[in-house]
Design a protein around this motif. Structure first.
Motif, PDB file in Angstrom:
ATOM      1  N   GLN B  23       0.877  -1.155   0.000  1.00 30.64           N
ATOM      2  CA  GLN B  23       0.000   0.000   0.000  1.00 30.64           C
ATOM      3  C   GLN B  23       0.923   1.215   0.000  1.00 30.64           C
ATOM      4  N   ALA B  24       0.822   2.089  -0.989  1.00 32.77           N
ATOM      5  CA  ALA B  24       1.655   3.293  -1.002  1.00 32.77           C
ATOM      6  C   ALA B  24       0.766   4.500  -0.750  1.00 32.77           C
ATOM      7  N   ASP B  25       0.878   5.051   0.471  1.00 32.98           N
ATOM      8  CA  ASP B  25       0.064   6.218   0.842  1.00 32.98           C
ATOM      9  C   ASP B  25       0.877   7.495   0.666  1.00 32.98           C
ATOM     10  N   ASP B  26       0.196   8.614   0.728  1.00 36.44           N
ATOM     11  CA  ASP B  26       0.837   9.939   0.645  1.00 36.44           C
ATOM     12  C   ASP B  26       1.767  10.052  -0.561  1.00 36.44           C
ATOM     13  N   ILE B  27       1.261   9.680  -1.703  1.00 38.08           N
ATOM     14  CA  ILE B  27       2.046   9.786  -2.936  1.00 38.08           C
ATOM     15  C   ILE B  27       1.608  11.063  -3.645  1.00 38.08           C
ATOM     16  N   SER B  28       2.591  11.878  -4.041  1.00 40.40           N
ATOM     17  CA  SER B  28       2.254  13.099  -4.767  1.00 40.40           C
ATOM     18  C   SER B  28       2.049  12.768  -6.242  1.00 40.40           C
ATOM     19  N   PRO B  29       1.041  13.351  -6.848  1.00 46.81           N
ATOM     20  CA  PRO B  29       0.844  13.101  -8.294  1.00 46.81           C
ATOM     21  C   PRO B  29       2.010  13.632  -9.136  1.00 46.81           C
ATOM     22  N   ASP B  30       2.826  14.506  -8.552  1.00 44.59           N
ATOM     23  CA  ASP B  30       3.962  15.065  -9.295  1.00 44.59           C
ATOM     24  C   ASP B  30       5.200  14.182  -9.235  1.00 44.59           C
ATOM     25  N   MET B  31       5.136  13.126  -8.422  1.00 45.52           N
ATOM     26  CA  MET B  31       6.274  12.204  -8.377  1.00 45.52           C
ATOM     27  C   MET B  31       6.349  11.432  -9.683  1.00 45.52           C
ATOM     28  N   SER B  32       7.585  11.127 -10.063  1.00 49.58           N
ATOM     29  CA  SER B  32       7.718  10.191 -11.180  1.00 49.58           C
ATOM     30  C   SER B  32       7.421   8.797 -10.648  1.00 49.58           C
ATOM     31  N   PHE B  33       7.220   7.867 -11.552  1.00 47.33           N
ATOM     32  CA  PHE B  33       6.902   6.497 -11.123  1.00 47.33           C
ATOM     33  C   PHE B  33       8.041   5.927 -10.281  1.00 47.33           C
ATOM     34  N   LEU B  34       9.278   6.230 -10.686  1.00 52.38           N
ATOM     35  CA  LEU B  34      10.426   5.703  -9.939  1.00 52.38           C
ATOM     36  C   LEU B  34      10.565   6.387  -8.590  1.00 52.38           C
ATOM     37  N   GLU B  35      10.226   7.688  -8.515  1.00 53.24           N
ATOM     38  CA  GLU B  35      10.246   8.383  -7.216  1.00 53.24           C
ATOM     39  C   GLU B  35       9.227   7.759  -6.261  1.00 53.24           C
ATOM     40  N   MET B  36       8.109   7.368  -6.815  1.00 51.11           N
ATOM     41  CA  MET B  36       7.106   6.690  -5.991  1.00 51.11           C
ATOM     42  C   MET B  36       7.711   5.398  -5.425  1.00 51.11           C
ATOM     43  N   LEU B  37       8.460   4.658  -6.282  1.00 53.26           N
ATOM     44  CA  LEU B  37       9.101   3.428  -5.799  1.00 53.26           C
ATOM     45  C   LEU B  37      10.199   3.750  -4.771  1.00 53.26           C
ATOM     46  N   ASP B  38      10.910   4.883  -4.990  1.00 47.78           N
ATOM     47  CA  ASP B  38      11.932   5.305  -4.022  1.00 47.78           C
ATOM     48  C   ASP B  38      11.299   5.520  -2.645  1.00 47.78           C
ATOM     49  N   VAL B  39      10.182   6.242  -2.653  1.00 48.99           N
ATOM     50  CA  VAL B  39       9.496   6.543  -1.388  1.00 48.99           C
ATOM     51  C   VAL B  39       9.054   5.249  -0.710  1.00 48.99           C
ATOM     52  N   LEU B  40       8.505   4.361  -1.501  1.00 45.62           N
ATOM     53  CA  LEU B  40       8.080   3.072  -0.949  1.00 45.62           C
ATOM     54  C   LEU B  40       9.292   2.327  -0.385  1.00 45.62           C
ATOM     55  N   ASN B  41      10.410   2.352  -1.122  1.00 45.82           N
ATOM     56  CA  ASN B  41      11.618   1.647  -0.676  1.00 45.82           C
ATOM     57  C   ASN B  41      12.144   2.207   0.640  1.00 45.82           C
ATOM     58  N   GLU B  42      12.116   3.553   0.790  1.00 42.98           N
ATOM     59  CA  GLU B  42      12.568   4.146   2.056  1.00 42.98           C
ATOM     60  C   GLU B  42      11.720   3.633   3.211  1.00 42.98           C
ATOM     61  N   ARG B  43      10.440   3.552   2.959  1.00 46.92           N
ATOM     62  CA  ARG B  43       9.549   3.040   4.016  1.00 46.92           C
ATOM     63  C   ARG B  43       9.843   1.575   4.309  1.00 46.92           C
ATOM     64  N   LEU B  44      10.141   0.807   3.235  1.00 43.35           N
ATOM     65  CA  LEU B  44      10.458  -0.618   3.437  1.00 43.35           C
ATOM     66  C   LEU B  44      11.732  -0.757   4.267  1.00 43.35           C
ATOM     67  N   ILE B  45      12.720   0.097   3.986  1.00 42.42           N
ATOM     68  CA  ILE B  45      13.998   0.027   4.710  1.00 42.42           C
ATOM     69  C   ILE B  45      13.782   0.351   6.191  1.00 42.42           C
ATOM     70  N   VAL B  46      12.982   1.398   6.442  1.00 39.96           N
ATOM     71  CA  VAL B  46      12.669   1.759   7.831  1.00 39.96           C
ATOM     72  C   VAL B  46      12.016   0.581   8.547  1.00 39.96           C
ATOM     73  N   ARG B  47      11.186  -0.137   7.830  1.00 43.16           N
ATOM     74  CA  ARG B  47      10.501  -1.282   8.448  1.00 43.16           C
ATOM     75  C   ARG B  47      11.402  -2.512   8.515  1.00 43.16           C
ATOM     76  N   GLY B  48      12.637  -2.370   8.003  1.00 43.14           N
ATOM     77  CA  GLY B  48      13.569  -3.497   8.039  1.00 43.14           C
ATOM     78  C   GLY B  48      13.340  -4.512   6.935  1.00 43.14           C
ATOM     79  N   GLU B  49      12.603  -4.111   5.878  1.00 48.18           N
ATOM     80  CA  GLU B  49      12.353  -5.047   4.772  1.00 48.18           C
ATOM     81  C   GLU B  49      13.328  -4.771   3.621  1.00 48.18           C
ATOM     82  N   ASP B  50      13.426  -5.729   2.739  1.00 49.94           N
ATOM     83  CA  ASP B  50      14.298  -5.609   1.580  1.00 49.94           C
ATOM     84  C   ASP B  50      13.651  -4.656   0.563  1.00 49.94           C
TER      85      ASP B  50
END
Lengths: 221, 257
Positions: B23-50
């Protein structure tokens, strides 16, 4: 191991596809001529039987030359199609969970199964109208009567019409693709557009279908 | 905005993969698709996931690194656009998005959305070059080139080798890529000496890499972020036919001269 010359050409995916395009060109020319010849059915029994006589007696050598050419073309066309299909399937062992075709036509997607239908149809068609083996009341060289009686059997006429539907689809993609495969299509701003193929794909099956339809509807007897 | 992602996760080339929901929340419509994945990845890292592995480099649509199937279309729903230049405004709040790697036997998955596109490099190595020493740059008009040939070569040269054509092709064929490279050099005077050899060698390598063949579905042209035309495939076939018809064994050079 890379082979040389013609064998290397046949081994390559482009070479096999070129063989399909070249044999396809022969087969397209044939169905156009065959359809045009068939329309003489509507000039009546005498004219149509004379046409049959012309092909089966007067020009029999030419007919055999054509049969051998067509048989060779069909065998090469199907062999290349089968081998390319197997390669193409092997090229994507794991598919997509979600995939949306963007521009491919229904005709392009039915080339393979339509081809299989035609492969079943053609031997039946020869055994039905050429040799008479599968015809209920075949009279040699009485082509007009053979057609009328042949198409009075409902499932036969429907099987024939089904083949014409697939032929139309096959021609819509094939008659366009063959020029691109053979590298003789002119560059175009809209290369997916196919005017000539559309005309062939409508006129040829429609011309063929007039025969069973006219018999089924009782116009020709 | 909020989106639900179904992402292909695969730990390594040999591991089995599967789609994992995020679930990717708080995504800005101005983000590129890869930036959206970056944001998701940062959250995954914080949660200790790969984090999700994906290829990317220039992020301005010219390098050919990024590429993934987004909702069943190579590089996603926008025409003439790489995944990095696709923006979240192309989606609606609450959308479900399926993200999968390019699928082809010749493009094995390395991890998650990253595939090995070395097959493309080997096709280039087989003949996608001009081997004449060129020296220093010539005067621009020293070799006359017809306008149309220059334009066609430039259009074909726009290929960034991203692999979208293979991914979109129902046969996983590399015909559009190979044809673009063959057309790019084959249109220009500098490419003429090796034109025939190039067509034979590159098509042969394309087959060796286990790509499928062309059935002219047209999906590649539609998926190509650089708008390479399937006209190049007709050009490739023309060169290949001509090359196959005219090739001869190399003659032994013996004696003087």
């Amino acid at each position: 191991m890379e082979r040389a010359g013609l064998l290397r050409f046949w081994d390559s995916s482009v070479g096999k596809k070129v063989v399909m395009g070249a044999t396809g060109l022969i087969l397209v020319a044939f169905v156009i001529l065959h359809m045009a010849g068939n329309l003489q059915f509507f000039s009546g029994s005498e004219r149509f039987n004379a046409y049959s006589h012309l092909l089966q007696v007067d020009l029999i050598e030419l007919t055999w030359l054509m049969r051998i050419t067509l048989l060779g073309a069909v065998v090469l066309h199907i062999t290349a199609a089968y081998q390319l299909t197997m390669r193409n399937r092997a090229a994507r062992p794991a598919g997509y969970v979600k995939r949306e075709p963007q521009v491919s036509t229904y005709a392009a997607r039915t080339m393979r199964w339509g081809g299989v239908y035609l492969l079943l149809f053609i031997p039946y068609h020869i055994l039905h109208f050429t040799t008479g083996t599968l015809h209920p009341a075949f009279v040699r060289r009485a082509a007009y009567g053979n057609v009328v009686i042949g198409f009075q059997v409902m499932w036969v006429a429907l099987f024939y019409l089904g083949a014409m539907a697939f032929l139309g689809l096959h021609l819509y993609h094939g008659a366009w693709a063959m020029f691109r495969t053979l590298g003789i299509a002119r560059p175009s701003n809209d290369p997916l557009h196919r005017r000539l193929a559309l005309a062939i794909a409508i006129i040829v099956p429609a011309g063929f279908s007039l025969l069973p339809l006219s018999v089924m509807l009782g116009f020709m007897h | 905005m909020k989106v639900v992602l179904h992402v292909w996760r695969q730990a390594s080339a040999s591991a089995a993969g599967k789609l994992v929901d995020y679930q990717a929340d708080d995504i800005s419509p101005d983000m590129s698709f890869l930036e959206m994945l970056d944001v998701l990845n940062e959250r995954l890292i914080v949660r200790g996931e790969d984090p999700i592995a994906f290829d990317h480099d220039c992020r301005e649509g010219i390098c050919g690194s990024c590429g993934m199937m987004i909702n069943g279309a190579a590089h996603g729903p926008m025409k003439l656009t790489t995944a990095c230049q696709l923006h979240m405004r192309s989606f609606s709040d609450g959308d479900e998005i399926w993200i999968e790697p390019w699928r082809a036997k010749a493009f094995p998955v390395i991890k998650d959305l990253v595939v090995d596109r070395g097959a493309f490099d080997r096709i280039i190595q087989a003949g996608g070059f001009v081997s004449a020493p060129t020296g220093s740059a010539q005067d621009g008009n020293a070799i006359p080139i017809p306008k149309q040939a220059a334009d066609d070569a430039m259009d074909a040269a726009a290929c960034i080798g991203c692999g979208a054509c293979v991914a979109a092709c129902p046969n996983a064929s590399a015909s559009l890529f190979t044809a673009a490279k063959i057309s790019h050099l084959g249109e220009l005077p500098q490419g003429q000496p090796e034109r025939m050899k190039r067509a034979l060698a590159m098509v042969h390598q394309m087959d060796l890499e286990t790509f499928g063949g062309c059935t002219l579905f047209g999906e590649c042209q539609e998926a190509c972020p650089k708008g390479i035309s399937i006209d190049t495939i007709a050009q490739m076939n023309r060169d290949y036919i001509f090359a196959a018809a005219t090739e001869r064994e190399a003659t032994d050079v013996l004696g003087s001269g």
